[in-house]
Design a protein around this motif. Structure first.
Motif, PDB file in Angstrom:
ATOM      1  N   SER A   1       0.842  -1.203   0.000  1.00 42.56           N
ATOM      2  CA  SER A   1       0.000   0.000   0.000  1.00 42.56           C
ATOM      3  C   SER A   1       0.871   1.243   0.000  1.00 42.56           C
ATOM      4  O   SER A   1       1.951   1.249   0.588  1.00 42.56           O
ATOM      5  N   LEU A   2       0.409   2.285  -0.635  1.00 49.04           N
ATOM      6  CA  LEU A   2       1.026   3.611  -0.509  1.00 49.04           C
ATOM      7  C   LEU A   2       0.034   4.546   0.185  1.00 49.04           C
ATOM      8  O   LEU A   2       0.222   4.987   1.306  1.00 49.04           O
TER       9      LEU A   2
ATOM     10  N   THR B   1      -3.164   4.142   1.423  1.00 46.97           N
ATOM     11  CA  THR B   1      -3.881   3.719   2.629  1.00 46.97           C
ATOM     12  C   THR B   1      -2.952   3.767   3.829  1.00 46.97           C
ATOM     13  O   THR B   1      -3.329   4.221   4.912  1.00 46.97           O
TER      14      THR B   1
END
Ligand code: CP
Length: 314
Positions: A47-48, A50
């Motif tokens: 993830s980036l 979130t």
């Protein structure tokens, strides 16, 4: 609210959107609400947005976020009840979830689907193991079937930009991809758009439909050009097969959205949850042009998460 895992009701969605819009103009106004409390952000997948937005949201509320990348840094988890753990798995999910519940005031979990075991994915098995065994409030950071924080940010983005008197025409359009992609973003977007009362049309190639438990209430139009006519918001997303579960059932590049596709939707704003594969799912001309609101959506992830955490903290 103890759990944030799906669309609950229009009134809850309206409250969350209103609070998120308030936080967008006053990000630190409630900076003591979470003092002395910790949120555990548990990632079983990459993830980036979130990851960063949930941490910023917690920090804006004075809460301490701790991120565990369990897929890379944790023990290999066993999911099966009654398993004889004499192979690769080291820790049972029910032990791990129970421990995490004693460390944190809120748990936030990302657990993607396998895309191989349809029944298990539909039951949101892994995510629900954390809900079952942790005994603390749980926020979904994207599960096998839903991505509610993304959808809340999407609804907030539409509300921010829509100034018309009538309901906006919102179109969810399938896009090509080289990998089998989960259904969660598309499911959730449909669930929230319908729940919030938008006029939703979904367009996709034949045999590429979504689970109709999420799309009931939307218009399904297989002719993409027709679907896009007079659209106010166009949400671009790939998803893999639902009947032919987890398979890439179509690769038709003509479904990639370009300016030409929007010749009868001259004011349409274009949305995507990101990450996006440029010139495969969406053209550079759209992403770098005036129609694109993808950066606004990504920024709004902070205020969506902040609104949800604040609501849970009460
Ligand atoms: N949209 C979204 O959830 O982005 P990440 O996968 O980078 O968190």
């Amino acid at each position: 609210m103890k759990y944030f895992t799906k669309f609950e009701s229009k009134s809850v969605a309206d409250q969350l959107i209103e609070k998120a819009l308030f936080y967008k103009t006053n990000p630190r106004i409630d900076h003591t609400v979470g003092t002395g409390k910790r949120i555990g952000c548990i990632f079983l997948n990459p993830s980036l947005r979130t990851r960063a937005s949930t941490q910023i949201a917690a920090l804006n509320l004075g809460m301490e976020p701790i991120v565990l990348n369990m897929d890379k840094e944790g023990w290999a988890l066993e999911m099966k009840e009654g398993a004889v753990m004499n192979k690769g798995t080291v820790e049972h999910i029910k032990d791990a979830a129970a421990v995490l519940g004693t460390y944190f005031d809120i748990l936030a979990i990302r657990a993607f689907p396998s895309l191989t075991n349809k029944q298990e994915d539909m039951e949101d098995f892994i995510f629900n193991q954390f809900v079952k065994y942790s005994s603390v409030p749980v926020i979904s950071l994207e599960s096998a079937v839903r991505h509610p924080l993304q959808s809340l940010a999407d609804m907030l983005t539409i509300q921010e930009l829509w100034k018309g008197a009538k309901k906006p025409k919102v179109v969810l359009t399938w896009a090509p991809h080289i990998k089998a992609i989960p259904h969660a973003v598309a499911n959730s977007f449909a669930e929230w758009a319908i729940g919030c009362g938008h006029d939703l049309t979904i367009t996709h190639p034949e045999h590429n439909h979504l689970d109709d438990n999420f799309t009931r209430g939307a218009k399904i139009e297989l002719d993409q050009q027709k679907a896009l006519e007079n659209a106010d918001f166009v949400y671009v997303k790939n998803w893999s097969g639902f009947n032919d579960y987890g398979k890439i059932v179509n690769t038709d590049s003509s479904w990639m959205l370009t300016e030409k596709h929007l010749k009868h939707a001259k004011n349409a704003k274009v949305m995507h949850c990101l990450p996006v594969r440029r010139n495969l799912e969406l053209s550079d001309e759209i992403l770098d042009g005036k129609r694109s609101i993808v950066q606004r959506q990504a920024e709004n992830r902070i205020y969506a998460a902040q609104s949800v955490i604040s609501h849970i903290l009460g």
